[in-house]
Design a protein around this motif. Sequence first.
Motif, PDB file in Angstrom:
ATOM      1  N   ALA A 272       0.841  -1.201   0.000  1.00  0.00           N
ATOM      2  CA  ALA A 272       0.000   0.000   0.000  1.00  0.00           C
ATOM      3  C   ALA A 272       0.877   1.252   0.000  1.00  0.00           C
ATOM      4  N   GLY A 273       0.241   2.403  -0.143  1.00  0.00           N
ATOM      5  CA  GLY A 273       0.961   3.654  -0.362  1.00  0.00           C
ATOM      6  C   GLY A 273       1.893   4.095   0.743  1.00  0.00           C
ATOM      7  N   ALA A 274       1.647   3.691   1.983  1.00  0.00           N
ATOM      8  CA  ALA A 274       2.532   4.123   3.064  1.00  0.00           C
ATOM      9  C   ALA A 274       3.945   3.583   2.882  1.00  0.00           C
ATOM     10  N   PHE A 275       4.052   2.406   2.287  1.00  0.00           N
ATOM     11  CA  PHE A 275       5.363   1.796   2.017  1.00  0.00           C
ATOM     12  C   PHE A 275       5.741   1.844   0.530  1.00  0.00           C
ATOM     13  N   HIS A 276       4.797   1.540  -0.317  1.00  0.00           N
ATOM     14  CA  HIS A 276       5.086   1.333  -1.731  1.00  0.00           C
ATOM     15  C   HIS A 276       5.154   2.677  -2.463  1.00  0.00           C
ATOM     16  N   THR A 277       6.327   3.014  -2.962  1.00  0.00           N
ATOM     17  CA  THR A 277       6.512   4.313  -3.616  1.00  0.00           C
ATOM     18  C   THR A 277       6.175   4.288  -5.098  1.00  0.00           C
ATOM     19  N   GLY A 278       6.086   3.106  -5.686  1.00  0.00           N
ATOM     20  CA  GLY A 278       6.022   2.989  -7.138  1.00  0.00           C
ATOM     21  C   GLY A 278       7.374   2.666  -7.740  1.00  0.00           C
ATOM     22  N   TRP A 279       8.437   2.834  -6.929  1.00  0.00           N
ATOM     23  CA  TRP A 279       9.801   2.445  -7.335  1.00  0.00           C
ATOM     24  C   TRP A 279      10.338   1.325  -6.459  1.00  0.00           C
ATOM     25  N   GLY A 280       9.615   0.993  -5.407  1.00  0.00           N
ATOM     26  CA  GLY A 280      10.079  -0.004  -4.452  1.00  0.00           C
ATOM     27  C   GLY A 280       9.419   0.232  -3.108  1.00  0.00           C
ATOM     28  N   ILE A 281       9.917  -0.438  -2.086  1.00  0.00           N
ATOM     29  CA  ILE A 281       9.342  -0.366  -0.740  1.00  0.00           C
ATOM     30  C   ILE A 281      10.212   0.516   0.141  1.00  0.00           C
ATOM     31  N   ARG A 282       9.565   1.460   0.803  1.00  0.00           N
ATOM     32  CA  ARG A 282      10.283   2.329   1.740  1.00  0.00           C
ATOM     33  C   ARG A 282      10.739   1.542   2.968  1.00  0.00           C
ATOM     34  N   THR A 283      11.815   2.004   3.553  1.00  0.00           N
ATOM     35  CA  THR A 283      12.291   1.396   4.787  1.00  0.00           C
ATOM     36  C   THR A 283      11.410   1.734   5.983  1.00  0.00           C
TER      37      THR A 283
END
Length: 722
Positions: free
Chosen positions: A548-559
């Motif tokens: 989902a958007g809180a983690f998924h940037t569209g380029w990968g997963i945020r830390t």
Amino acid sequence: MAALDERQLDPAIGLAGPDGSGPRETFRLFALKHGDCFVVADAHGDIQGQGDGLFVDDTRILSRYQLRIGDKEPSLLGASLSEDNILFTANSTNVPMPAPGGGMTLWGVIHIERTRILWQNRMYERVTLSNFGGSDIVVPLTLNFAADFRDMFEVRGSTRQLRGRTHEAQLSGDGVTLSYEGLDQVTRQATLSFSQAPDRLQGDRAVFNVNLPTRGGHVLYIEVGTERTATPSRVRFRAAAVRARLEMRTKRRRGASVYSSGRVFNDWLARAQADTALLTTELATGPYPYAGIPWFSTAFGRDGIISALQMMWLNPRLARGVLAFLATHQATETAPFSDAQPGKILHETRKGEMAVLRELPFGRYYGSVDTTPLYIYLASVYADRTGDMAFIDQLWPSLCAAAAWMEGAGDQNGDGFVDYQRAEESGLANQGWKDSFDSIQHADGSLPEGPIALVEVQGYVYAAYRGLARLATRRGEDAQAAYWQHRAEALRQAVETHFWMEDMGFYALALDGKGRPCRVRASNVGHLLFVGLPSPERAQRVADQLLAGAFHTGWGIRTLADTEVCFNPMSYHNGSVWPHDTAICAAGLARYGVRGGVVKLMSDTFEAAVRFGMRLPELFCGFPREQGETPIAYPVACVPQAWAAGSVFMLLQACLGIQVDGWRGEIHVNRPKLPIGIDQLTVRRLTVGEHTVDLFFQRMGGQVIASISDHEEGLVPLIVRS
């Protein structure tokens, strides 16, 4: 000196140039490496002394290296690395300059080509000048140079109260030697030699007045190394290039290779394979992937293990080399300064002056909490992939010592979880893969007190115990196998009890020293899915949030989720995107059957790689993807980085669902998917025991069909689950 956090030394710190300019952006620099020597320079081929340079054994032996026409920088036309990472080439031309007979030489008359290679602690350069003007020209070619002999940690921003003594430059007819005697009583030197004697030579520059007839050319050869050898020449340059290319070709041919129907996708695969080969150094114990250039071009335990896991299905020989090296350097005594305890596995090793003098603990440092369980896990995965029980038997005492550390000193407060707290202020404050000083926090942003138990580390320990149990069974040690299986199950239940946050549908980032959860949503939990610890229902809830958007940037997963107090998309660990982290999360999703999410992450990462010139950096900023925009670079990320390069192969394995069973000599393919836009894919020269096969994947309608090469059919069973 003050406490020195290895990764808290953010690469941007202390890298401003002498004129006060900002740090150089490593994603716009070019690197070559051979062994423990590497060079980082800009697109011109110049070294400015702002984090770049020529380094040997963690010491910068060339801190300025600038080619000028007179006193002017040439106009850059373009720069590139060869596909095999052996040759760097920069093309430029002159800016207007005074002509010998008066007037001005026009822009774009002289073509300058600089071609560079590294071989055995030596930089070889060929400078070719060509005159495309209508008259003869005398070109005043100037090379400015300097050697500050700074330790890598000084280059990264550490300050020293005392340094050694720099000697006066020693000039000869066709070269110069720069030297420095360190506080460790070791003399380090840099020699610059030229194929022709300069018209003027000083301790910081060489000037050549080159006569260029119209439509004519001239070639100058330059070598920079730690000792003086023969005069540079065309023969020496070509010989070094041939040897470097042959060695690289040998490394790239190890293991299987992957080809697809997508030309651009193949370019990414080729660059990733070449970067992995570039960073892999041949040690006495076998091949070892150094972590990354420029800051981490050395053997790191965690990075080497993760890189080996990424490449395991294609090249298990890399894992064997990593395991052998780490077993050889396993701690055997307690040493607070280096965070060493019997059984612990190495975090990193350094060779520079500051490490030798113990001004910092990183000469041989053990301050990582996850490397030891990951080491055991890697051994079990290697055994499952190869069936090489003879090697496991050699490692068995080391594996048992590592397990004893997990059960004993690895649990500092006796709560059953493996945790960390540095023994001295000079060590790392945080000792998981997110090891910057502020990467672990409570929900309000406060930093937890230790000992700290990270969620992903408990997953690694769980996987290590399960792996040990399987190996013990094969050794006929049934009682020991039952014990370790019991330890794994007890830990799994404890994690589910103490880390799970029902109201958030997620696992806590960590437990602090008082057992309080750090109620923060971080990508670390994806590593828990990777080892298969969570229940299926909880894993699905975690997967939904990672995608989902809180983690998924569209380029990968945020830390770190963008809803957290400490979220900063420009930080090192608190909101950035690390390709290897995304790949591990994707492998975790694949384990729980979230196949659509895996394909999406594969596509995201590929599209990011395209925009980074087919070479994924160590990390990039965690801003959300916007229409028509590119991912935003983290300016001083390592490029290349081993586990960033290897992420494509872990993502691809997660898509294809490939597992090689080394015990039975079988290939298992579970619900294969192809990356978006790829209709055919071939895995060539995949080893299964003593056999080598080719695997083919073909998109047919809504399905992906897997098949094996005819010449090996029947010898290696292919078991496909749709």
